[in-house]
Design a protein around this motif. Structure first.
Motif, PDB file in Angstrom:
ATOM      1  N   LEU A  26       0.641  -1.141   0.190  1.00  0.00           N
ATOM      2  CA  LEU A  26      -0.067   0.216  -0.010  1.00  0.00           C
ATOM      3  C   LEU A  26       0.938   1.507   0.186  1.00  0.00           C
ATOM      4  O   LEU A  26       1.478   1.010   0.638  1.00  0.00           O
ATOM      5  N   ARG A  27       0.030   1.984  -0.355  1.00  0.00           N
ATOM      6  CA  ARG A  27       0.972   3.324  -1.510  1.00  0.00           C
ATOM      7  C   ARG A  27       0.810   5.096  -0.428  1.00  0.00           C
ATOM      8  O   ARG A  27      -0.873   5.029  -0.799  1.00  0.00           O
ATOM      9  N   GLU A  28       0.407   5.738   0.463  1.00  0.00           N
ATOM     10  CA  GLU A  28       0.153   6.530   0.815  1.00  0.00           C
ATOM     11  C   GLU A  28      -0.302   7.346  -0.078  1.00  0.00           C
ATOM     12  O   GLU A  28       1.203   8.195  -0.564  1.00  0.00           O
ATOM     13  N   ILE A  29      -1.469   8.443   0.255  1.00  0.00           N
ATOM     14  CA  ILE A  29      -1.199   9.647  -0.478  1.00  0.00           C
ATOM     15  C   ILE A  29      -0.497  11.216  -0.361  1.00  0.00           C
ATOM     16  O   ILE A  29      -1.018  10.916   1.028  1.00  0.00           O
ATOM     17  N   ASN A  30       0.444  11.910  -0.957  1.00  0.00           N
ATOM     18  CA  ASN A  30       1.152  12.709  -0.626  1.00  0.00           C
ATOM     19  C   ASN A  30       0.029  14.459  -0.789  1.00  0.00           C
ATOM     20  O   ASN A  30      -0.123  14.380  -1.462  1.00  0.00           O
ATOM     21  N   PHE A  31      -0.286  14.080   0.332  1.00  0.00           N
ATOM     22  CA  PHE A  31      -1.307  16.080   1.007  1.00  0.00           C
ATOM     23  C   PHE A  31       0.063  16.583   0.850  1.00  0.00           C
ATOM     24  O   PHE A  31       0.488  16.974   1.538  1.00  0.00           O
ATOM     25  N   SER A  32       0.307  17.856  -0.138  1.00  0.00           N
ATOM     26  CA  SER A  32       0.996  18.198  -0.208  1.00  0.00           C
ATOM     27  C   SER A  32       0.900  19.165  -1.410  1.00  0.00           C
ATOM     28  O   SER A  32       0.590  19.241  -2.718  1.00  0.00           O
ATOM     29  N   PRO A  33       0.712  20.562  -0.967  1.00  0.00           N
ATOM     30  CA  PRO A  33       0.885  21.038   0.257  1.00  0.00           C
ATOM     31  C   PRO A  33      -0.428  20.699   1.300  1.00  0.00           C
ATOM     32  O   PRO A  33      -1.786  20.241   0.506  1.00  0.00           O
ATOM     33  N   ASP A  34      -0.267  20.655   2.802  1.00  0.00           N
ATOM     34  CA  ASP A  34      -1.239  19.739   3.321  1.00  0.00           C
ATOM     35  C   ASP A  34      -2.204  20.344   4.235  1.00  0.00           C
ATOM     36  O   ASP A  34      -1.595  21.126   5.757  1.00  0.00           O
ATOM     37  N   TRP A  35      -3.287  20.232   4.591  1.00  0.00           N
ATOM     38  CA  TRP A  35      -4.365  20.995   5.128  1.00  0.00           C
ATOM     39  C   TRP A  35      -5.184  20.176   5.946  1.00  0.00           C
ATOM     40  O   TRP A  35      -6.396  20.464   6.334  1.00  0.00           O
TER      41      TRP A  35
ATOM     42  N   GLY B  42      -7.353  16.681  -1.695  1.00  0.00           N
ATOM     43  CA  GLY B  42      -7.475  18.228   0.242  1.00  0.00           C
ATOM     44  C   GLY B  42      -7.800  17.567   0.640  1.00  0.00           C
ATOM     45  O   GLY B  42      -8.187  16.117   1.072  1.00  0.00           O
ATOM     46  N   ALA B  43      -8.255  18.962   1.477  1.00  0.00           N
ATOM     47  CA  ALA B  43      -8.364  18.752   3.134  1.00  0.00           C
ATOM     48  C   ALA B  43      -9.782  19.921   2.708  1.00  0.00           C
ATOM     49  O   ALA B  43      -9.598  21.018   2.071  1.00  0.00           O
ATOM     50  N   PHE B  44     -10.904  20.372   3.492  1.00  0.00           N
ATOM     51  CA  PHE B  44     -11.861  20.862   3.696  1.00  0.00           C
ATOM     52  C   PHE B  44     -11.906  21.356   5.122  1.00  0.00           C
ATOM     53  O   PHE B  44     -12.136  20.406   6.053  1.00  0.00           O
ATOM     54  N   PRO B  45     -12.006  22.437   5.333  1.00  0.00           N
ATOM     55  CA  PRO B  45     -11.591  22.736   7.152  1.00  0.00           C
ATOM     56  C   PRO B  45     -13.460  22.889   7.402  1.00  0.00           C
ATOM     57  O   PRO B  45     -13.288  23.764   6.356  1.00  0.00           O
TER      58      PRO B  45
ATOM     59  N   ALA C 266      -0.124  11.140 -18.064  1.00  0.00           N
ATOM     60  CA  ALA C 266       1.870  11.611 -18.283  1.00  0.00           C
ATOM     61  C   ALA C 266       2.434  12.342 -17.625  1.00  0.00           C
ATOM     62  O   ALA C 266       2.786  12.495 -17.016  1.00  0.00           O
ATOM     63  N   GLU C 267       0.880  13.644 -17.655  1.00  0.00           N
ATOM     64  CA  GLU C 267       1.319  14.948 -16.955  1.00  0.00           C
ATOM     65  C   GLU C 267       1.444  14.648 -15.728  1.00  0.00           C
ATOM     66  O   GLU C 267       0.899  14.139 -15.302  1.00  0.00           O
ATOM     67  N   GLY C 268       2.390  16.154 -14.711  1.00  0.00           N
ATOM     68  CA  GLY C 268       2.060  15.858 -13.207  1.00  0.00           C
ATOM     69  C   GLY C 268       0.543  15.897 -13.259  1.00  0.00           C
ATOM     70  O   GLY C 268      -0.030  16.813 -14.029  1.00  0.00           O
ATOM     71  N   ALA C 269       0.162  15.926 -11.636  1.00  0.00           N
ATOM     72  CA  ALA C 269      -1.150  15.837 -10.890  1.00  0.00           C
ATOM     73  C   ALA C 269      -1.539  17.070 -10.268  1.00  0.00           C
ATOM     74  O   ALA C 269      -0.959  17.651  -9.937  1.00  0.00           O
ATOM     75  N   ASP C 270      -2.984  18.218 -10.309  1.00  0.00           N
ATOM     76  CA  ASP C 270      -2.740  18.768  -9.166  1.00  0.00           C
ATOM     77  C   ASP C 270      -2.759  18.452  -8.386  1.00  0.00           C
ATOM     78  O   ASP C 270      -3.575  16.815  -7.441  1.00  0.00           O
ATOM     79  N   SER C 271      -1.979  18.660  -7.203  1.00  0.00           N
ATOM     80  CA  SER C 271      -2.078  18.277  -5.895  1.00  0.00           C
ATOM     81  C   SER C 271      -3.517  18.585  -4.808  1.00  0.00           C
ATOM     82  O   SER C 271      -3.196  18.671  -3.351  1.00  0.00           O
TER      83      SER C 271
END
Length: 290
Positions: A218-227, A250-253, A274-279
């Motif tokens: 298993l691989r954890e999702i990287n939240f960056s920036p992390d809210w 993303g995260a929702f305050p 193939a290109e990067g994805a929005d974080s």
């Protein structure tokens, strides 16, 4: 080994579970790890839907809906998700019923006549539904785990919604709940999502969790920036994936719970651009400064 630490390692059946009317459609229920693992090794019997592109998932510890406005906020999340995972939910709560969806509830703690636990709301039916429990060693109260297999035309996805035990004397008790779930992960050959409130709020817990996740592939999702919200300085709400990739997250305050909801948009690994994805999930907002 004490009775409490012994019972921790093995989920037990919870009797008298009240099912939602939509839940029983196509899903066989199991309440032990062995029975669940055996079911996951059998072919699906449910007509599979196409996998949405992307698959939108959100996870939120909703704190038993104790704070005003939580139900209204949940309705908003449901309108933007294919899978909604709740921890500390309440059995029978009708919040968010504006759109039809399947509801799967795994009971844990009982507060008077009210059962709380983990819940999954899905736009798609499951063909395997497992309701498992672990026990808090100090308190003797149950923590719930919900396991679903969701059949899609492209692949069946194993989904685990987990609220990890919180109060332990040793790391062994914390680790045992994950080791007990290992047979389920080994029984499933396809993509997988393991998400929820992992309560890995110190280095020893985090080490136990990440060692187990690596062993399970298993691989954890990287939240960056992390809210994400912090508990004892750590972000304990997260998602682990196998065979899937996040193209947004993303995260929702919120002020309606002590946890922020987290979100991710997922695709099969072969479909990753193939290109990067929005974080960041498109409608997520950064957490306000405290």
């Amino acid at each position: 080994m004490t009775r409490l630490s012994s019972t921790l390692s093995y989920p037990i059946a919870f009797l008298g579970v009240l099912l939602f009317s939509a839940v029983s459609q196509g899903a066989s229920q199991y309440q032990t790890v062995d029975a669940c693992a055996a079911a996951l090794e059998t072919p699906s019997s449910v007509a599979a839907s196409p996998l949405p592109e992307p698959l939108r998932i959100r996870s939120w510890n909703i704190m038993k809906f104790d704070l005003p406005g939580a139900e209204d906020e949940l309705r908003g999340h449901l309108g933007h998700s294919d899978l909604m995972l709740l921890q500390e939910s309440v059995r029978g709560l009708k919040a968010g019923d504006a759109s039809p969806r399947y509801r799967y509830f795994s009971p844990g703690y009982k507060r008077g006549e009210e059962a709380t636990g983990v819940e999954i709301r899905s736009r798609f039916p499951a063909d395997v539904d497992c309701e498992l429990q672990f026990y808090e060693p100090w308190l003797g109260t149950p923590k719930a785990v919900s396991v679903l297999r969701l059949p899609f035309k492209e692949a069946s996805i194993l989904l685990i919604n987990l609220h990890a035990i919180n109060f332990t004397l040793t790391i062994d008790d914390y680790r045992a709940q994950f080791l007990a779930l290992s047979p389920l992960i080994r029984s499933h050959r396809g993509p997988m999502i393991v998400a929820g409130d992992f309560n890995h709020w110190n280095p020893w817990r985090a080490d136990a969790l990440y060692r187990w996740s690596r062993e399970m592939g298993l691989r954890e999702i990287n939240f960056s920036p992390d809210w994400r919200s912090r508990h004892v300085g750590s972000a304990v709400d997260t998602l682990f994936l196998r065979g899937l990739e996040a193209v947004a997250r993303g995260a929702f305050p919120t002020t309606r719970s002590d946890h922020h909801a987290i979100a991710a948009s997922l695709v099969l690994v072969r479909d990753l651009p193939a290109e990067g994805a929005d974080s960041r999930a498109p409608d997520a907002q950064p957490a306000p400064e405290r």
